[in-house]
Design an enzyme around this catalytic site. Structure first.
Site, short mmCIF file in Angstrom:
data_model
loop_
_atom_site.label_atom_id
_atom_site.label_comp_id
_atom_site.label_asym_id
_atom_site.label_seq_id
_atom_site.Cartn_x
_atom_site.Cartn_y
_atom_site.Cartn_z
CB SER A 199 -15.97 -2.33 -9.34
OG SER A 199 -16.53 -1.03 -9.39
CE1 TYR A 207 -17.23 -3.00 -14.78
CE2 TYR A 207 -18.04 -1.96 -12.77
CZ TYR A 207 -16.99 -2.40 -13.55
OH TYR A 207 -15.70 -2.26 -13.10
#
Ligand SMILES: *[C@@H]1O[C@H](CO)[C@@H](O)[C@H](O)[C@H]1NC(C)=O
Length: 334
Positions: free
Chosen positions: A192, A205
């Site tokens: 990401s 995350y």
């Protein structure tokens, strides 16, 4: 060779790699064929995983779908079967398919919790026996806790680390040995842009995605050090994708129209291009290369004031609030 001469050669190669990378931007190299290759996709039941599966199916690869959710995984398998039927080459149609040996791809589904290493190893063993040699490993499965750090149950933090980071170790340990034997394969890390730079409120995350990228890069170097040039690696770094994972996330409203959430189809299309041309890394949208570069050269305070201006400092807060609300609603229902 003496060191001065070597340095000259290295400088030349460095310049060449710039020129080559630029050229690849303008002239896309041919995409490699994947028909008949075996492709494992983790987290295939939804989001990007499902789209990766359908893209590989369109190119007639055999698919091995892993997900923790059986029904969702079966739905993806159904989509894959439909695509196999639609893309069946017709013999005698004069489009050259006679030259290619006929290959009937198949789809296999496995329920697997990638956060559990025994689950990964035993499922991988089944794949070896029931399907065969795996060429493509798409490490895609990912989760986010969606809580502020101090309100987040420890188990959820551990889960994010296990699924988004640790799982890459287990799947790679399971499938890399065969790739090394054959000097043939491709490992894809779906990370990401939050594995390159961060914002507030998504500590779990970001930590897991930074971890996954560190793993990916070190492994890339290890394969190079071993001269295993037949095994390719691609790092996929999408900016916020419209899959519902970060639903509610918002930047400043005057600027938001310039950074709409990415369409998952677009993101996977770009990723597929990168994979099939053996590109080592792809960021979507391209502006994220610039953000990543800025992050490495600017002082931290400069980043903070730019984040504040863009509304990127608290962009995750509405998402966290949204999560909290839906968690509370679920609890009150129970
Ligand atoms: C799988 O790998 C083995 C070598 O480890 C090789 O002998 C065999 O031919 C491969 N199978 C296929 C279908 O490529």
């Amino acid at each position: 060779m003496n060191i001065a001469a070597e340095l000259l050669v290295v400088s030349f190669k460095v310049i060449c790699s710039f020129v080559l990378a630029g050229a690849k931007w303008l002239v896309k190299p041919r995409e490699k064929r994947v028909a008949g290759q075996v492709c494992v996709v983790t987290g295939a039941g939804s989001g990007l995983g499902r789209l990766f599966a359908t893209e590989f199916a369109r190119r007639r690869a055999t698919l091995v779908l892993w997900d923790i959710n059986r029904e969702a995984n079966e739905e993806t398998a159904e989509l894959v079967r439909d695509i196999y039927r639609e893309t069946e080459p017709r013999r005698g149609s004069g489009d050259g398919v006679e030259d290619v040996p006929f290959y009937q791809p198949r789809v296999y589904t496995y329920v697997c919790d990638v956060s559990k290493r025994e689950s990964v190893y035993s499922t991988a063993e089944k794949v070896r026996q029931e399907v065969g040699n795996v060429t493509f490993l798409i490490n895609n499965a990912g989760v986010v806790s969606g809580h502020h750090l101090l309100e987040c149950p420890d188990e959820l933090i551990e889960r994010t680390m296990m699924v988004n980071c640790h799982a890459h170790f287990w799947t790679t340990k399971a499938f890399l040995p065969k790739m090394l034997d054959l000097n043939h394969g491709h490992i894809v890390t779906v990370a990401s842009s939050l594995g390159l730079f961060t914002t507030a409120g998504v500590e779990d995350y970001c930590a897991s995605k930074f971890g996954a990228i560190g793993f990916h890069e070190s492994l890339s170097h290890e394969l190079k050090a071993a001269n295993k040039d037949g095994i390719k690696m691609t790092l996929v770094c999408p900016f916020l994708v419209d899959t519902g994972m970060f639903q509610g996330c918002k930047i400043r409203k005057e600027i938001a129209p310039f950074f709409p959430p990415l369409k998952p189809e677009y993101c996977v299309e770009q990723a597929m291009r990168a994979i099939l041309t053996n590109q080592p890394m792809v960021c979507t949208p391209r502006a994220m290369y610039v953000v990543n570069f800025m992050k490495t050269i600017l002082p931290f305070d400069a980043i903070v004031c730019m984040y504040r201006f863009l509304g990127a400092d608290k962009c995750m807060y509405p998402f966290l609030a949204h999560r909290k609300e839906s968690t509370n609603n679920n609890e009150s229902k129970i």
